[in-house]
Design an enzyme around this catalytic site. Sequence first.
Site, PDB file in Angstrom:
ATOM      1  N   HIS A 335     -14.737  52.654 -32.196  1.00 35.88           N
ATOM      2  CA  HIS A 335     -13.907  53.185 -31.122  1.00 35.88           C
ATOM      3  C   HIS A 335     -13.834  54.705 -31.185  1.00 35.88           C
ATOM      4  O   HIS A 335     -14.250  55.343 -32.155  1.00 35.88           O
ATOM      5  CB  HIS A 335     -12.508  52.568 -31.157  1.00 35.88           C
ATOM      6  CG  HIS A 335     -11.680  52.952 -32.350  1.00 35.88           C
ATOM      7  ND1 HIS A 335     -10.957  54.117 -32.419  1.00 35.88           N
ATOM      8  CD2 HIS A 335     -11.436  52.287 -33.510  1.00 35.88           C
ATOM      9  CE1 HIS A 335     -10.313  54.169 -33.564  1.00 35.88           C
ATOM     10  NE2 HIS A 335     -10.583  53.072 -34.256  1.00 35.88           N
ATOM     11  N   CYS A 354     -11.444  50.306 -39.326  1.00 32.42           N
ATOM     12  CA  CYS A 354     -12.278  50.461 -38.136  1.00 32.42           C
ATOM     13  C   CYS A 354     -13.110  51.741 -38.235  1.00 32.42           C
ATOM     14  O   CYS A 354     -12.803  52.633 -39.016  1.00 32.42           O
ATOM     15  CB  CYS A 354     -11.425  50.483 -36.873  1.00 32.42           C
ATOM     16  SG  CYS A 354     -10.912  48.849 -36.307  1.00 32.42           S
TER      17      CYS A 354
END
Length: 458
Positions: A335, A354
Site C-alpha cells: 500500500h 505490511c
Amino acid sequence: MVNKGAIRMRLAQFGSLGLATMLATSPAAAQTLFAQDPLQQDDAAPVTSTPGAETREVVQQDPRLARVQRWSVDNAMALAAVVEAIGAEGLDPADYRPDLLRAEIERGESAALDARASGVFTWLVEDLRDGRTPMEARRQWFVVDPDADLLPTGKLMADALESGDVAGVIASLAPTHEDYEALREALAAADDGDTQERRLILANMDRWRWLPRDLGGQYLLTNVPEYQLRLMVNGQIIRTYRTIVGAPGRTATPQLMETVEGVVFNPTWTVPQSIVVGEGLGNRVLNNPTWARNNGYRATRGANGFVTVVQQPGPGNSLGMMKLDMPNPHAIFLHDTPARNLFNSDNRARSHGCIRVERALELAMTVAILGGGATRDEAVAISRGGEYTRVPVERTMPVYITYFTYGVDVDGNLRQFNDIYDRDAPVLAALDAPRVGNRARETDEEVIEVVDDLNSII
C-alpha cells in the site's frame, strides 16, 4: 512352513537393504519408497511391494511418489557423476553417499543397486526441486511450493531411465531465475578460505529452491532485507520501488506467495480495535467531531456498545492513495503511505508487517493496466475521483515476498543485505547438519495477523 518370526529377525539383521533385496524377487513388483530418507539405516532405501495375486480394486500409482526402479550400470554411473559434481549447485555430495553408490555399481545390476540409485536420485530431486533446508529452519516461510506436484519424483526418475539422460533430468530442476545463476557463478568464483561468503551463497541459493521454478510471465517480487520491490515482465525488471517493511519481532514481514486480485484506489482504513479501544481513538473520534472530520475519521457505535472507526479516503489516509488487494490470512498487502519522506531513510524496517511502496499510485495504475482491469485514462480518472474504488483485474499477478541476504540488487550488483530478522542462522545450521528426510511441505508456524498502528503508519 514359513517361520514368520525368523523372517522378522532376518529383516532386523539385514536392515533396510535386506528388505529392499528380499522384496525385489519379482520384476513386476511395484516397489515404492515410503520414506524420504532412503540412505538411513544401513544406507539403503526402504521399499514396499504391492502383491500382484490379490483380488482388490486396482489403484493407480501416485506419480508423486518415488518408486524403486530398475537401474542399468550406465544410468547409475551417470547418477554417480552428477552426485560428485553437485557441489556446483550448492549441495554437498557427501549427503548422497557416492562411495556406496559406486560400490553397488562395481557389483553390477541388482536389486541393491536399484534401491541405492533410486534413493540417491530421490534425494537429489527433493533437494534441487524443493530445497534442502527443512521447514522448521525456514522462519516465517508460508510459501507452499507447487513443484513437487508439477514435477513428480516418480515420473522424473522414469523419464531419466527411459531417456538415459540422468544428468539432464536432474539439471532441469535447478531454479531458472538469473539471480540464482549469479549466485551459482559467485560460488564457483568464491575464495575457498572465505567461509562466511560461501555459506551465505549456499543459504541463498537454497532459498531460491524454496520458490516455484516458474514465477510467471509478470509478477511482483520484493526482497524484504533489500527494501526494494521489482515489477517483472518476461524476466525483465520493468520498474523498481523502494519499500518500508515490518519491524523486527512479531511485526516482521512474513515470506508469502500471494495473488493480486484487484487494485483499490482511494482506500478506506478500518482501524484495528487495538487502536480504537487500546489507544482511545474511538472515544476521541466520538467526542471531538471537528478533529475527527479534519482527519477523515467516522465512528459508529453498535447497540452492544462496540465502536467501529473507519478512516475515509483522502491524502491523509493511513493507507495513502492505493493498496493492492491480495487476500491472505496474514492481512499483508502492498500500500501507499502519506509519510513518503520515510523512503529516504536507510533503515526502513519500521511497519507492523505490511509493505509500503514508494510511487504507489504509479504501481497501482500499472498493475490495473497490465491486469486488464482499466485503461490508462480510466485508471487516472479513478485515482483522481477521490472515492473508494476497487478495480478487479482479469489477469491476476503473483506477489512473492522473499528474504534474500545475499544476491543481485535492483542495480545488478551482487552484494550482501542486512539480516534484519536474524533468519540466516537457522538456515546455515540446517545446511551444516545431516540431511533431513520426510520434510514437511507446509510450515506449522503461527500466522500473525498484521495490526498496523498509527505510529507505524504515519
